[in-house]
Design an enzyme around this catalytic site. Structure first.
Site, PDB file in Angstrom:
ATOM      1  N   LYS A 103       1.901  -3.820   6.602  1.00 26.67           N
ATOM      2  CA  LYS A 103       2.317  -3.763   5.195  1.00 26.67           C
ATOM      3  C   LYS A 103       3.820  -3.526   5.099  1.00 26.67           C
ATOM      4  O   LYS A 103       4.521  -4.177   4.331  1.00 26.67           O
ATOM      5  CB  LYS A 103       1.568  -2.649   4.457  1.00 26.67           C
ATOM      6  CG  LYS A 103       0.080  -2.912   4.296  1.00 26.67           C
ATOM      7  CD  LYS A 103      -0.167  -4.124   3.422  1.00 26.67           C
ATOM      8  CE  LYS A 103      -1.614  -4.537   3.401  1.00 26.67           C
ATOM      9  NZ  LYS A 103      -1.838  -5.885   2.872  1.00 26.67           N
TER      10      LYS A 103
ATOM     11  N   TYR B 278      -2.227  -1.350  10.939  1.00 26.04           N
ATOM     12  CA  TYR B 278      -2.468  -1.882   9.598  1.00 26.04           C
ATOM     13  C   TYR B 278      -1.299  -1.543   8.670  1.00 26.04           C
ATOM     14  O   TYR B 278      -0.730  -2.402   8.005  1.00 26.04           O
ATOM     15  CB  TYR B 278      -3.784  -1.316   9.017  1.00 26.04           C
ATOM     16  CG  TYR B 278      -3.874  -1.514   7.523  1.00 26.04           C
ATOM     17  CD1 TYR B 278      -4.097  -2.775   6.986  1.00 26.04           C
ATOM     18  CD2 TYR B 278      -3.671  -0.450   6.636  1.00 26.04           C
ATOM     19  CE1 TYR B 278      -4.144  -2.967   5.600  1.00 26.04           C
ATOM     20  CE2 TYR B 278      -3.712  -0.635   5.263  1.00 26.04           C
ATOM     21  CZ  TYR B 278      -3.945  -1.893   4.749  1.00 26.04           C
ATOM     22  OH  TYR B 278      -3.972  -2.087   3.395  1.00 26.04           O
TER      23      TYR B 278
ATOM     24  N   SER C 122       0.835  -1.197   0.000  1.00 24.29           N
ATOM     25  CA  SER C 122       0.000   0.000   0.000  1.00 24.29           C
ATOM     26  C   SER C 122       0.870   1.246   0.000  1.00 24.29           C
ATOM     27  O   SER C 122       1.992   1.234   0.536  1.00 24.29           O
ATOM     28  CB  SER C 122      -0.865  -0.010   1.266  1.00 24.29           C
ATOM     29  OG  SER C 122      -1.438   1.248   1.495  1.00 24.29           O
TER      30      SER C 122
HETATM   31  P1  NAD Z   1     -10.995  -7.187   1.259  1.00 25.81           P
HETATM   32  O1  NAD Z   1     -11.228  -7.191   2.725  1.00 25.81           O
HETATM   33  O2  NAD Z   1     -12.165  -6.995   0.370  1.00 25.81           O
HETATM   34  O3  NAD Z   1     -10.255  -8.542   0.830  1.00 25.81           O
HETATM   35  C1  NAD Z   1      -9.434  -9.257   1.709  1.00 25.81           C
HETATM   36  C2  NAD Z   1      -9.932 -10.693   1.715  1.00 25.81           C
HETATM   37  O4  NAD Z   1      -9.105 -11.475   2.557  1.00 25.81           O
HETATM   38  C3  NAD Z   1     -11.359 -10.819   2.240  1.00 25.81           C
HETATM   39  O5  NAD Z   1     -12.118 -11.570   1.313  1.00 25.81           O
HETATM   40  C4  NAD Z   1     -11.210 -11.579   3.551  1.00 25.81           C
HETATM   41  O6  NAD Z   1     -12.321 -12.425   3.813  1.00 25.81           O
HETATM   42  C5  NAD Z   1      -9.938 -12.347   3.315  1.00 25.81           C
HETATM   43  N1  NAD Z   1      -9.165 -12.698   4.501  1.00 25.81           N
HETATM   44  C6  NAD Z   1      -8.834 -11.932   5.559  1.00 25.81           C
HETATM   45  N2  NAD Z   1      -8.091 -12.631   6.432  1.00 25.81           N
HETATM   46  C7  NAD Z   1      -7.934 -13.869   5.906  1.00 25.81           C
HETATM   47  C8  NAD Z   1      -7.260 -15.049   6.315  1.00 25.81           C
HETATM   48  N3  NAD Z   1      -6.612 -15.102   7.473  1.00 25.81           N
HETATM   49  N4  NAD Z   1      -7.304 -16.136   5.515  1.00 25.81           N
HETATM   50  C9  NAD Z   1      -7.978 -16.115   4.343  1.00 25.81           C
HETATM   51  N5  NAD Z   1      -8.649 -15.038   3.915  1.00 25.81           N
HETATM   52  C10 NAD Z   1      -8.608 -13.922   4.675  1.00 25.81           C
HETATM   53  O7  NAD Z   1      -9.873  -6.099   0.954  1.00 25.81           O
HETATM   54  P2  NAD Z   1      -9.341  -5.539  -0.430  1.00 25.81           P
HETATM   55  O8  NAD Z   1      -9.691  -4.108  -0.495  1.00 25.81           O
HETATM   56  O9  NAD Z   1      -9.706  -6.444  -1.530  1.00 25.81           O
HETATM   57  O10 NAD Z   1      -7.787  -5.617  -0.164  1.00 25.81           O
HETATM   58  C11 NAD Z   1      -7.008  -6.721  -0.579  1.00 25.81           C
HETATM   59  C12 NAD Z   1      -5.583  -6.518  -0.105  1.00 25.81           C
HETATM   60  O11 NAD Z   1      -5.090  -5.282  -0.626  1.00 25.81           O
HETATM   61  C13 NAD Z   1      -5.441  -6.426   1.400  1.00 25.81           C
HETATM   62  O12 NAD Z   1      -4.232  -7.051   1.780  1.00 25.81           O
HETATM   63  C14 NAD Z   1      -5.366  -4.946   1.651  1.00 25.81           C
HETATM   64  O13 NAD Z   1      -4.677  -4.647   2.829  1.00 25.81           O
HETATM   65  C15 NAD Z   1      -4.604  -4.472   0.419  1.00 25.81           C
HETATM   66  N6  NAD Z   1      -4.815  -3.065   0.105  1.00 25.81           N
HETATM   67  C16 NAD Z   1      -6.083  -2.592  -0.046  1.00 25.81           C
HETATM   68  C17 NAD Z   1      -6.286  -1.238  -0.308  1.00 25.81           C
HETATM   69  C18 NAD Z   1      -7.678  -0.689  -0.451  1.00 25.81           C
HETATM   70  O14 NAD Z   1      -7.829   0.526  -0.374  1.00 25.81           O
HETATM   71  N7  NAD Z   1      -8.704  -1.501  -0.682  1.00 25.81           N
HETATM   72  C19 NAD Z   1      -5.187  -0.371  -0.431  1.00 25.81           C
HETATM   73  C20 NAD Z   1      -3.911  -0.896  -0.307  1.00 25.81           C
HETATM   74  C21 NAD Z   1      -3.730  -2.247  -0.024  1.00 25.81           C
HETATM   75  N1  UFG Z   2     -12.554  11.224   3.271  1.00 28.33           N
HETATM   76  C1  UFG Z   2     -13.590  12.072   3.535  1.00 28.33           C
HETATM   77  N2  UFG Z   2     -14.746  11.551   4.017  1.00 28.33           N
HETATM   78  C2  UFG Z   2     -14.918  10.225   4.246  1.00 28.33           C
HETATM   79  C3  UFG Z   2     -13.846   9.358   3.988  1.00 28.33           C
HETATM   80  C4  UFG Z   2     -12.668   9.883   3.504  1.00 28.33           C
HETATM   81  O1  UFG Z   2     -13.476  13.279   3.337  1.00 28.33           O
HETATM   82  O2  UFG Z   2     -16.001   9.810   4.706  1.00 28.33           O
HETATM   83  C5  UFG Z   2     -11.316  11.774   2.682  1.00 28.33           C
HETATM   84  C6  UFG Z   2     -10.057  11.487   3.459  1.00 28.33           C
HETATM   85  O3  UFG Z   2      -9.828  12.499   4.399  1.00 28.33           O
HETATM   86  C7  UFG Z   2      -9.023  11.461   2.339  1.00 28.33           C
HETATM   87  C8  UFG Z   2      -9.795  10.907   1.143  1.00 28.33           C
HETATM   88  O4  UFG Z   2     -11.158  11.145   1.423  1.00 28.33           O
HETATM   89  O5  UFG Z   2      -8.614  12.758   2.022  1.00 28.33           O
HETATM   90  C9  UFG Z   2      -9.583   9.415   0.900  1.00 28.33           C
HETATM   91  O6  UFG Z   2      -9.858   8.697   2.102  1.00 28.33           O
HETATM   92  P1  UFG Z   2     -10.026   7.119   2.111  1.00 28.33           P
HETATM   93  O7  UFG Z   2     -10.359   6.710   3.503  1.00 28.33           O
HETATM   94  O8  UFG Z   2     -10.931   6.688   1.030  1.00 28.33           O
HETATM   95  O9  UFG Z   2      -8.576   6.604   1.689  1.00 28.33           O
HETATM   96  P2  UFG Z   2      -7.179   6.871   2.406  1.00 28.33           P
HETATM   97  O10 UFG Z   2      -6.340   7.570   1.389  1.00 28.33           O
HETATM   98  O11 UFG Z   2      -7.303   7.495   3.718  1.00 28.33           O
HETATM   99  O12 UFG Z   2      -6.737   5.373   2.699  1.00 28.33           O
HETATM  100  C10 UFG Z   2      -6.300   4.539   1.670  1.00 28.33           C
HETATM  101  C11 UFG Z   2      -6.572   3.067   1.968  1.00 28.33           C
HETATM  102  C12 UFG Z   2      -5.763   2.597   3.130  1.00 28.33           C
HETATM  103  C13 UFG Z   2      -4.334   2.953   2.987  1.00 28.33           C
HETATM  104  C14 UFG Z   2      -4.214   4.444   2.725  1.00 28.33           C
HETATM  105  C15 UFG Z   2      -2.820   4.919   2.548  1.00 28.33           C
HETATM  106  O13 UFG Z   2      -7.943   2.859   2.240  1.00 28.33           O
HETATM  107  O14 UFG Z   2      -5.854   1.181   3.183  1.00 28.33           O
HETATM  108  O15 UFG Z   2      -4.940   4.755   1.553  1.00 28.33           O
HETATM  109  O16 UFG Z   2      -2.321   4.445   1.357  1.00 28.33           O
HETATM  110  F1  UFG Z   2      -3.641   2.635   4.103  1.00 28.33           F
END
Ligand code: NAD
Ligand code: UFG
Length: 375
Positions: free
Chosen positions: A168, A164, A139
């Site tokens: 990462k 969290y 991330s």
């Molecule tokens: P998500 O929660 O939709 O997907 C994660 C999946 O992993 C879920 O289906 C959950 O049931 C499963 N899971 C959790 N723990 C588990 C375990 N112990 N064994 C097997 N399955 C397990 O999240 P996502 O948004 O699809 O994110 C996927 C990956 O990308 C995550 O590692 C997350 O940290 C990373 N990531 C997400 C974002 C974002 O903004 N969505 C940003 C950066 C990184």
């Molecule tokens: N925001 C609002 N209102 C909301 C939610 C978010 O104004 O209800 C704003 C936040 O302040 C930020 C932007 O919208 O400026 C994006 O916020 P998000 O929560 O959607 O995303 P972030 O950038 O905070 O977080 C994302 C991922 C995290 C990761 C992080 C840093 O969700 O998993 O980027 O890379 F850790």
């Protein structure tokens, strides 16, 4: 033990997708199946539903037969042992983990245990079966408060402000050290910026439990009438309109970045030059398969403010969405967006979709499934 070779056709390549029922995982499975890969989803459904896997198969059509599902946890060593023993797994795309920033502050033990210990168990069992090809979901959070934007891969990492983010950063280190200790490992760390949007079919998308923490899922629930107004966290940032700026990326583009990473690991794209900007290049295997640690940002390279997102979503759903300005959210940074040149030059990957398209697809998913997979 030597590593499994990725120098073969997708049809002959079996990919274990941990967390494959989740938001990004499900979209990645669709793209893998479209390319011909064989896929095994391993998911404990702690934050997803079996329905997502059914829909992935539906989108894939005949290719859906190449998608197997195993319900269980990456912490379950015996189950993992059976999965590797019964299937000729070649590579792992590792999404499984908990991802809620705020929750991780309240439940650090659960986050370190699931994300860190889970990954250690996974890598240990994989190694015992000769599988050392791993794509990891990292991330942009590993950059902390970035030293500069656009953020390149060699931008110094800074301590994330929550458990969290720490998981990462730690797991990037663990996976890099695996290669340092055993040159057979072939690791790609993908640093995602802000994934949003949904598959254009409207069949799969993001399905957060409870009130969404992230901006776009929240806006989508306002659009569908489940929430009253978007809270904008701060309008006094040093940005053009005062609201936070992020690099939003369509989840389908992001998913395709994983397919590009697999090809690259197999030596099928890229220049073969030493990997710059943060990566560690190893000598390729005799079959051309890469070895080392490749680090790539996956974003669009463009920043959008909170107000721009609300405006784009309003266009997508055809009505002005209400919002109220609230105080800044603790831990938020003003601006982050990626430099994506490295992924373009080495992986041959670029994001195609713009913010309007992301919001249109997100709206289609939300309006077709107002209660997510429970609809
Ligand atoms: P998500 O929660 O939709 O997907 C994660 C999946 O992993 C879920 O289906 C959950 O049931 C499963 N899971 C959790 N723990 C588990 C375990 N112990 N064994 C097997 N399955 C397990 O999240 P996502 O948004 O699809 O994110 C996927 C990956 O990308 C995550 O590692 C997350 O940290 C990373 N990531 C997400 C974002 C974002 O903004 N969505 C940003 C950066 C990184
Ligand atoms: N925001 C609002 N209102 C909301 C939610 C978010 O104004 O209800 C704003 C936040 O302040 C930020 C932007 O919208 O400026 C994006 O916020 P998000 O929560 O959607 O995303 P972030 O950038 O905070 O977080 C994302 C991922 C995290 C990761 C992080 C840093 O969700 O998993 O980027 O890379 F850790």
């Amino acid at each position: 033990m030597t590593n499994k070779s990725l120098a073969k056709r997708p049809e002959d390549t079996c990919v274990l997708v941990t967390g494959g029922a989740g938001f990004i995982g499900s979209h990645t499975c669709v793209e893998l199946l479209a390319e011909g890969y064989r896929v095994i989803v391993l998911d404990d459904l702690s934050n997803s539903s079996k329905e997502a896997v059914r829909r992935v198969r539906r989108i894939a059509g005949a290719g859906g037969e190449r998608c197997a599902f195993v319900e269980g946890s990456i912490l379950d060593r015996d189950l993992l042992g059976r999965v590797f023993a019964e299937n000729d797994v070649d590579a792992i795309i590792h999404f499984a983990g908990f991802k809620a920033v705020g929750e991780s502050v309240e439940k650090p033990l659960e986050y370190y245990w699931n994300n860190v210990a889970g990954t250690l168990v996974l890598c240990d069992v994989a190694r015992a079966h000769g599988v050392k090809n791993v794509v990891f979901s990292s991330s942009a959070t590993v950059y902390g408060e970035p030293e500069f934007v656009p953020i390149t891969e060699d931008c110094p990492k800074h301590a994330p402000t929550n458990p969290y983010g720490q998981t990462k950063s730690m797991l990037e280190q663990v996976l890099s050290d695996l290669y340092a200790g055993d040159g057979e490992w072939n690791v790609v760390l993908l640093r995602y910026f802000n994934p949003i949007g949904a598959h254009p079919s409207g069949l799969i998308g993001e399905d957060p439990k409870g009130i969404p923490n992230n901006l776009v899922p929240y806006v989508a629930q306002v659009a569908v009438g489940k929430l009253a107004a978007v809270g904008v966290f701060g309008d006094d940032y040093p940005t053009p309109d005062g609201t936070g700026v992020r690099d939003y990326i369509h989840v389908v583009d992001l998913a395709r970045g994983h397919v590009a990473a697999l090809r690259w690991m197999g030596g099928k794209v890229g220049t073969g030059e030493p990997r710059g900007l943060g990566s560690v290049a190893g000598e390729p295997a005799p079959d051309g398969t890469r070895r080392g640690v490749g680090i790539f940002n996956l974003g669009t390279g463009r920043g959008s403010s909170v107000l721009e997102v609300i405006a784009a979503f309003s266009r997508a759903c055809g009505r002005e969405l209400p919002y109220v300005i609230k105080p800044r959210r603790a831990g938020d940074i003003a601006v982050n967006y990626a430099a994506c040149d490295k992924a373009r030059d080495e992986l041959g990957w670029v994001a195609e979709y713009d913010l309007d398209r992301m919001c249109e697809d997100s709206w289609r998913w939300q309006s077709m499934n107002p209660d997510g997979y429970a609809s």
